[in-house]
Design a protein around this motif. Structure first.
Motif, PDB file in Angstrom:
ATOM      1  N   ALA A 266       0.831  -1.206   0.000  1.00 39.82           N
ATOM      2  CA  ALA A 266       0.000   0.000   0.000  1.00 39.82           C
ATOM      3  C   ALA A 266       0.864   1.253   0.000  1.00 39.82           C
ATOM      4  O   ALA A 266       0.615   2.196  -0.744  1.00 39.82           O
ATOM      5  N   GLY A 267       1.883   1.253   0.853  1.00 39.25           N
ATOM      6  CA  GLY A 267       2.768   2.413   0.916  1.00 39.25           C
ATOM      7  C   GLY A 267       3.541   2.615  -0.364  1.00 39.25           C
ATOM      8  O   GLY A 267       3.713   3.744  -0.845  1.00 39.25           O
ATOM      9  N   PHE A 268       4.035   1.510  -0.937  1.00 35.44           N
ATOM     10  CA  PHE A 268       4.787   1.592  -2.184  1.00 35.44           C
ATOM     11  C   PHE A 268       3.909   2.116  -3.324  1.00 35.44           C
ATOM     12  O   PHE A 268       4.292   3.030  -4.060  1.00 35.44           O
ATOM     13  N   LEU A 269       2.703   1.548  -3.457  1.00 33.72           N
ATOM     14  CA  LEU A 269       1.809   1.955  -4.532  1.00 33.72           C
ATOM     15  C   LEU A 269       1.283   3.369  -4.325  1.00 33.72           C
ATOM     16  O   LEU A 269       0.986   4.085  -5.286  1.00 33.72           O
ATOM     17  N   TYR A 270       1.162   3.790  -3.061  1.00 34.51           N
ATOM     18  CA  TYR A 270       0.719   5.150  -2.771  1.00 34.51           C
ATOM     19  C   TYR A 270       1.665   6.171  -3.410  1.00 34.51           C
ATOM     20  O   TYR A 270       1.230   7.210  -3.924  1.00 34.51           O
ATOM     21  N   SER A 271       2.947   5.869  -3.394  1.00 34.40           N
ATOM     22  CA  SER A 271       3.932   6.793  -3.965  1.00 34.40           C
ATOM     23  C   SER A 271       4.119   6.588  -5.466  1.00 34.40           C
ATOM     24  O   SER A 271       4.433   7.532  -6.181  1.00 34.40           O
ATOM     25  N   GLN A 272       3.912   5.360  -5.952  1.00 31.11           N
ATOM     26  CA  GLN A 272       4.170   5.054  -7.351  1.00 31.11           C
ATOM     27  C   GLN A 272       2.970   5.308  -8.260  1.00 31.11           C
ATOM     28  O   GLN A 272       3.138   5.553  -9.454  1.00 31.11           O
ATOM     29  N   VAL A 273       1.765   5.213  -7.716  1.00 33.39           N
ATOM     30  CA  VAL A 273       0.557   5.393  -8.524  1.00 33.39           C
ATOM     31  C   VAL A 273      -0.334   6.448  -7.850  1.00 33.39           C
ATOM     32  O   VAL A 273      -1.370   6.139  -7.270  1.00 33.39           O
ATOM     33  N   PRO A 274       0.066   7.718  -7.889  1.00 34.70           N
ATOM     34  CA  PRO A 274      -0.723   8.768  -7.228  1.00 34.70           C
ATOM     35  C   PRO A 274      -2.049   9.016  -7.944  1.00 34.70           C
ATOM     36  O   PRO A 274      -2.092   9.113  -9.174  1.00 34.70           O
ATOM     37  N   VAL A 275      -3.124   9.085  -7.173  1.00 35.84           N
ATOM     38  CA  VAL A 275      -4.452   9.267  -7.757  1.00 35.84           C
ATOM     39  C   VAL A 275      -5.128  10.496  -7.161  1.00 35.84           C
ATOM     40  O   VAL A 275      -4.941  10.831  -5.994  1.00 35.84           O
ATOM     41  N   VAL A 276      -5.916  11.158  -7.991  1.00 39.63           N
ATOM     42  CA  VAL A 276      -6.795  12.238  -7.550  1.00 39.63           C
ATOM     43  C   VAL A 276      -8.211  11.693  -7.548  1.00 39.63           C
ATOM     44  O   VAL A 276      -8.668  11.130  -8.548  1.00 39.63           O
ATOM     45  N   CYS A 277      -8.903  11.809  -6.444  1.00 38.43           N
ATOM     46  CA  CYS A 277     -10.294  11.386  -6.355  1.00 38.43           C
ATOM     47  C   CYS A 277     -11.186  12.623  -6.430  1.00 38.43           C
ATOM     48  O   CYS A 277     -11.031  13.550  -5.626  1.00 38.43           O
ATOM     49  N   ILE A 278     -12.092  12.639  -7.392  1.00 36.87           N
ATOM     50  CA  ILE A 278     -13.021  13.753  -7.556  1.00 36.87           C
ATOM     51  C   ILE A 278     -14.432  13.263  -7.245  1.00 36.87           C
ATOM     52  O   ILE A 278     -14.883  12.246  -7.783  1.00 36.87           O
ATOM     53  N   VAL A 279     -15.106  13.979  -6.361  1.00 39.39           N
ATOM     54  CA  VAL A 279     -16.476  13.640  -5.959  1.00 39.39           C
ATOM     55  C   VAL A 279     -17.353  14.862  -6.196  1.00 39.39           C
ATOM     56  O   VAL A 279     -16.926  15.996  -5.953  1.00 39.39           O
ATOM     57  N   PHE A 280     -18.581  14.620  -6.683  1.00 31.87           N
ATOM     58  CA  PHE A 280     -19.519  15.697  -6.958  1.00 31.87           C
ATOM     59  C   PHE A 280     -20.683  15.605  -5.964  1.00 31.87           C
ATOM     60  O   PHE A 280     -21.716  14.983  -6.251  1.00 31.87           O
ATOM     61  N   PRO A 281     -20.557  16.199  -4.781  1.00 27.49           N
ATOM     62  CA  PRO A 281     -21.599  16.060  -3.753  1.00 27.49           C
ATOM     63  C   PRO A 281     -22.759  17.029  -3.959  1.00 27.49           C
ATOM     64  O   PRO A 281     -22.582  18.146  -4.445  1.00 27.49           O
ATOM     65  N   ASP A 282     -23.938  16.566  -3.545  1.00 29.78           N
ATOM     66  CA  ASP A 282     -25.113  17.441  -3.506  1.00 29.78           C
ATOM     67  C   ASP A 282     -25.340  17.980  -2.101  1.00 29.78           C
ATOM     68  O   ASP A 282     -26.056  18.961  -1.917  1.00 29.78           O
ATOM     69  N   GLN A 283     -24.734  17.317  -1.094  1.00 33.03           N
ATOM     70  CA  GLN A 283     -24.903  17.724   0.298  1.00 33.03           C
ATOM     71  C   GLN A 283     -23.528  17.819   0.970  1.00 33.03           C
ATOM     72  O   GLN A 283     -22.661  16.973   0.741  1.00 33.03           O
TER      73      GLN A 283
END
Length: 404
Positions: A100-117
């Motif tokens: 998990a730690g290795f992949l956290y640095s090697q495969v960085p992701v941006v999570c985008i959420v479109f909330p109504d509340q």
């Protein structure tokens, strides 16, 4: 005794009038008919009808690790490959010695959420959103500076999505993938990294649950979808301003469809993201619906429009599933966060499952999936051997004969 057709018709009409007056009877008959249709559907749809892939593990992730001079090893199951969020400092909580730690640095992701509340945005922020490298909230309805949620006025959901990507590009973040999910979805970013690690993020990749509508194949928004950095660049080359983004979509609820349509025009298409067993990674339904056979109604568009089907019931979902949609309460999302990331079943620490007895030669403790993967791995290694298997026994026998 023959009954006139006219009399039968009158009796049938009287029966219909009776059951429509009696709501309980009508409900019971409707329920039985629904169950009958579900049984008929399941009977006529074998596993072959779901286009389930024959087991053939491709070792893409293992090859990707090997290309970096690394390989997976067993570790304490309580560490697993998920980040431990018990630390106050998020970065300090990432153990770099785990996958998990290795992949956290090697495969960085941006999570985008479109909330109504705003309450939903706060729930995501406090739970699975912590496991993204970057988390961003965009909305056409609400705004908040502390979460934060940025408000972007838009007439269509595609306009909001496209404008969010334009805003993201201004930040110049170091990311490989952008993941899009709704506020009522539970997500395991670690499993996405594990799946996408072997893919070149500079290429144009569009991942999710492929579905067809109006002759367009696109990734279903309910299941969530992901764009590689290369795909984002290609899309923004066409939609370089907010005005162009707004012109790219007309109807509010069809943002996922418009995205698929525009990517199709750019030559970027959805692919089969199921695992080697044909089980879904991006899931557009909740655990409650998917894990119960017949839980997904026969009349759901899932059965008709999905390109790559997975059955409902125990075979629905991959062991490395990425998303589950339709988690309708904040309490459920907090529960899932606890169970996935904090609950520790091996109270004494444990070594590979707290199993003190040495494993037998054939390792019967492995699941059938693990056994098949082990067999495939052995086949791959055997194909690389320069000395035929069993040759040492032949040589030993010849040496014994010579000395005799």
């Amino acid at each position: 005794m023959m009954v006139p057709v006219r009399r039968l018709r009158r009796r049938f009409i009287s029966f219909l009038m009776y059951i429509t007056r009696d709501q309980k009877t009508l409900f019971g008959i409707s329920f039985l008919l629904g169950m009958l249709l579900a049984v008929i559907f399941q009977s006529f749809h074998s596993t072959d009808d779901f286009n389930i892939a024959k087991y053939s593990y491709d070792f893409a992730y293992e090859k990707w690790l090997y290309s970096r001079g690394l390989y997976s090893v067993n570790t304490d199951p309580d560490k697993n490959r998920y980040k431990d969020k018990n630390e106050i400092d998020v970065e300090a909580a990432v153990n770099p010695m785990t996958e998990a730690g290795f992949l956290y640095s090697q495969v960085p992701v941006v999570c985008i959420v479109f909330p109504d509340q705003l309450s939903a945005a706060l729930t995501v922020k406090n739970t699975w959103g912590q496991h993204c490298n970057y988390l961003r909230f965009y909305s056409a309805k609400v705004e908040n500076s502390s979460i934060p949620v940025r408000k972007i006025p838009s007439k269509s959901s595609f306009g909001l999505l496209c404008s969010a990507l334009l805003d993201l590009e201004k930040e110049e973040l170091n990311y490989s993938w952008v993941l899009f999910f709704t506020e009522d979805t539970f997500v395991l970013p670690e499993n996405f990294r594990y799946f996408a690690a072997a893919l070149n993020s500079t290429g144009e990749h569009y991942l999710g649950h492929a579905i067809r509508f109006w002759n367009v194949v696109y990734n279903w928004g309910d299941a969530g979808y992901a764009l590689s950095r290369g795909a984002v660049s290609a899309l923004l080359n066409r939609f370089s301003t907010q005005e162009l983004c707004e012109a790219g979509g007309k109807y509010w609820k069809n943002g996922d469809w418009y995205l698929g349509k525009h990517l199709h025009d750019l030559g970027i298409f959805p692919v089969d993201t199921r695992d080697e067993q044909g089980k879904g990674r991006f899931n557009g339904f909740s655990f409650k619906k998917l894990l119960f056979p017949g839980g997904v109604s026969l009349f759901e568009r899932y059965w008709k429009d999905s390109l790559y089907l997975s059955p409902d019931g125990p075979q629905c979902c991959s062991n490395h599933a990425i998303s589950f949609h339709g988690i309708l309460s904040s309490s459920k999302i907090y529960q899932l966060e606890y169970m996935f990331y904090h609950l520790r079943p091996f109270y004494s620490g444990g070594i590979y499952g707290n199993s003190p007895a040495p494993p037998p030669i054939k390792a019967p403790y492995l699941s059938w999936e693990e056994k098949m993967k082990e067999e495939e791995l052995q086949k791959m290694f055997n194909s690389l051997l320069t000395t035929p298997e069993g040759m040492h026994e032949v040589l030993a026998s010849s040496m014994h004969d010579a000395l005799s």
